[in-house]
Every structure is written in C-alpha cells, then in structure tokens.
Design a protein around this motif. Structure first.
Motif, short mmCIF file in Angstrom:
data_model
loop_
_atom_site.label_atom_id
_atom_site.label_comp_id
_atom_site.label_asym_id
_atom_site.label_seq_id
_atom_site.Cartn_x
_atom_site.Cartn_y
_atom_site.Cartn_z
N VAL A 95 0.82 -1.21 0.00
CA VAL A 95 0.00 0.00 0.00
C VAL A 95 0.85 1.26 0.00
O VAL A 95 0.45 2.31 -0.52
CB VAL A 95 -0.96 -0.01 1.21
N ASP A 96 2.06 1.18 0.55
CA ASP A 96 2.94 2.36 0.56
C ASP A 96 3.55 2.63 -0.82
O ASP A 96 4.29 3.61 -0.99
CB ASP A 96 4.04 2.20 1.60
N GLY A 97 3.25 1.77 -1.79
CA GLY A 97 3.70 2.02 -3.15
C GLY A 97 5.10 1.56 -3.48
O GLY A 97 5.64 1.93 -4.53
N ALA A 98 5.69 0.73 -2.62
CA ALA A 98 7.08 0.31 -2.87
C ALA A 98 7.31 -1.09 -2.32
O ALA A 98 6.59 -1.57 -1.43
CB ALA A 98 8.06 1.29 -2.25
N LEU A 99 8.32 -1.76 -2.88
CA LEU A 99 8.85 -3.00 -2.32
C LEU A 99 10.20 -2.68 -1.72
O LEU A 99 11.08 -2.14 -2.41
CB LEU A 99 8.99 -4.08 -3.40
N THR A 100 10.40 -3.01 -0.45
CA THR A 100 11.61 -2.64 0.26
C THR A 100 12.28 -3.86 0.87
O THR A 100 11.75 -4.98 0.84
CB THR A 100 11.28 -1.64 1.38
N TYR A 101 13.48 -3.62 1.45
CA TYR A 101 14.18 -4.70 2.16
C TYR A 101 13.32 -5.24 3.30
O TYR A 101 13.31 -6.45 3.57
CB TYR A 101 15.50 -4.19 2.73
N LEU A 159 -0.56 -1.87 -7.78
CA LEU A 159 -1.32 -1.77 -6.53
C LEU A 159 -2.83 -1.73 -6.75
O LEU A 159 -3.59 -2.34 -5.99
CB LEU A 159 -0.86 -0.52 -5.76
N TYR A 160 -3.29 -1.01 -7.77
CA TYR A 160 -4.72 -0.81 -7.94
C TYR A 160 -5.34 -1.58 -9.11
O TYR A 160 -6.54 -1.46 -9.35
CB TYR A 160 -5.01 0.69 -8.10
N PRO A 201 -5.23 -6.36 -6.99
CA PRO A 201 -6.67 -6.57 -6.76
C PRO A 201 -7.27 -7.64 -7.69
O PRO A 201 -8.16 -8.39 -7.27
CB PRO A 201 -7.27 -5.19 -7.05
N MET A 202 -6.81 -7.69 -8.94
CA MET A 202 -7.31 -8.72 -9.86
C MET A 202 -6.93 -10.11 -9.35
O MET A 202 -7.74 -11.04 -9.39
CB MET A 202 -6.73 -8.49 -11.26
#
Length: 321
Positions: A120-126, A266-267, A271-272
């Motif tokens: 949801v924060d819009g990123a993939l992180t460590y 994300l959107y 969701p799909m």
C-alpha cells in the motif's frame, strides 16, 4: 521482432528443461545423503516447478527490469488460478477437498491480501523482503509438520527421483543452474525487445508472456493430475505454486531491486489476483448439495476473466521505461 519471439520460445523451453535437471540433481543428491523423502517431495520436488519464475525474477531484478520480476510473480498466480485452473475445470470439474476449502484456499487468499497491504505504501523494500522470507519459512514449516501428521496440506504430483552418485548429482545441479541463468537471460532479452516493439511496459510483458511461459510446468502437472483423476494434485500444484510465488518470487525484486512499484500493480494487478482467488473460493463453496468443486461453467468464467484482463492490459498500458 522474429528473433525476439524465437528468443522467448527458446528461453522458455530451456527453462523447463533446466528446472527438471536441477530438480533431478538436487533430489538425487538429497536421497543419497539420506534426507527424508517427505522433505524432498514437499520442498525440492514440490517447489521445483517454480524454479523458472525464481530464475527469471532474480535475473530481471538484477538487470534493472523490476517490472518483469514483479509482473512474473503476480502474473504467474493469475495464470495459475484463472487460466490453468479454468482450463482444467473445462476438461473436467475439479473436486475440492473440504480441508482445502477451509485451510489452503483461505490461506492463499489471506497471503494475497497481506501482500497487497504490504504494498500500500507504493514500494517493495528490504523490510518487505524480510517479511516475505519469514512468511515463507512459516509456510514451509507448516507444510512439513502437517505432512508428518498425515494431513498432507499441499499434495504434489510425481514420483521422487532416484538416488544417484554424488558426482552425477552435482553435475546435474550445476548444469541446471547454468541453463536456468542462460535461458532466463535469453527470455528477458526477448521479452524486453517485445515490450519496446509493442509499446507496452516491462510489467505488462512480465504479467503476460513471461508469466504464462513460466507457468507451463504447473499446467503440465495439473492437467496430468486431473486426467489421472487426482484432483488434489491438480489443485495442489496450483495452490502451492501461488503461495511460493508470493512468498519467495516477490523476494527477488524486494531484495535485489527495492523501490517504487510499477504503475498499475497496486490498484489493478494485485486486486485482480485477489478477486480471482476469491472467485475460486466462492465457486467451491457454492456447490449446492454436492462435494465442493469448480465446474465447467465456472472454469469458463475464470478463463474469460483472464482473457479480458490480458486484453485490457495490452490496450491500456503505456511504456514505463
């Protein structure tokens, strides 16, 4: 363009062969070393069909194509659940065990929702990679403990490879790894060229061409299980692969190319994926007065949904890099 498509086709063919040889060597070595057949079957052989996705996603992330990496993981789940399960249901209604209906399917849905919340924060992180790694360890532990109790949470198709001499096993492991890397590079090169030629993003190619191609082992295993009347195997391969894609494959971009998610993930795409998984759960629950199953009409709905989603992707997604 023809060369790019040939590269994709050759890459996918080599990926399947490389994964098979890697599994053969790894399982053969494990048996020679006295590793439990349960561990070999559930971990090495069971998840070996996801080796193509792992190789492609890791290499794509390292080479700065996180769209292919992320799209491969999500797209493989969509292909598994909508395309492969839908196709299997069209061949013959797929029976669903009550334990699968109450535990495994909700687990896949729960992990899917958890991944969406994580993004949801819009990123993939460590940090996301660490969470996924913990989830994978927990999932593998649950599988092994449940199987030891005779509950067999995810049933896997196929006989275990035989024990083979250590030197031969190591050779096949090395050959498999080298071919996995080489075929992944070939596939990524062709996929990136196709994306640029058609004016779509790397993400879209990852969600479609790459995801469908790397899901071929799941298709083969599921159809073979269904034709043998072993519905647990047909569905078990799909559910096991979906969980592994979310908990393991998504780690590649999180660890190797952390950063913002491509537009639409994300959107639109996550969701799909959640909606398709929920639809399968609802279809199985709605079998009135009969054993839970995915029938032919519902299989057709899943396939139509996948085709519609893919067409929408191709016609609406702009270049993103």
């Amino acid at each position: 363009m023809l060369l790019s498509w040939l590269a994709v086709a050759a890459g996918l063919t080599l990926l399947v062969f490389a994964a098979d040889r890697f599994i053969f060597g790894s399982a053969g070595l494990a048996r020679s070393l006295g590793v439990s057949p349960l561990v070999i079957g559930m971990v090495i052989v069971g998840f070996g069909t996801s080796a193509p996705e792992m190789a492609v996603s890791a290499l794509a992330a390292v080479q700065g194509n996180p769209g292919i990496s992320i799209g491969n993981a999500i797209g493989s789940n969509l292909a598994n659940t909508a395309l492969i399960l839908g196709f299997c249901a069209l061949l013959r209604p797929v029976l669903v065990k009550h334990t699968v209906l109450k535990i495994e399917l909700p687990m896949v849905l729960g992990v899917s929702v958890a991944v969406w919340l994580m993004c949801v924060d819009g990123a993939l992180t460590y940090r996301d990679g660490a969470v996924l790694a913990l989830g994978l360890v927990g999932f593998l532990g649950w599988m092994l403990i449940s199987a030891q109790r005779g509950e067999a949470p995810i049933e896997i198709e196929g006989e275990l490879p035989p024990a083979i001499p250590t030197v031969q096993a190591v050779i096949w492991i090395v050959v498999g790894l080298v071919l996995l890397i080489a075929s992944s590079q070939l596939l990524i090169w062709g996929a990136v060229n196709i994306a640029r030629a058609f004016g779509v993003s790397d993400l879209v190619v990852g969600l479609t061409v790459v995801a469908i191609g790397t899901s071929l082992p799941e298709l083969a295993a599921s159809v073979a299980g269904l034709l043998k009347g072993e519905d647990d195997i047909a569905l078990g391969n799909i559910l096991g692969s979906n969980l592994f894609n979310l908990l393991a494959i998504l780690q590649a971009p999180a660890w190797l190319a952390p950063g913002p998610l491509p537009e639409g993930v994300l959107y639109r795409d996550l969701p799909m994926m959640i909606a398709i998984t929920l639809a399968v759960l609802v279809f199985a629950w709605s079998a009135r007065g009969r054993a839970p199953r995915i029938n032919r009409v519902e299989g057709g709905i899943l396939m139509v949904a996948y085709v519609g989603y893919t067409a929408y992707l191709i016609h609406t997604s702009p270049i993103t890099g």
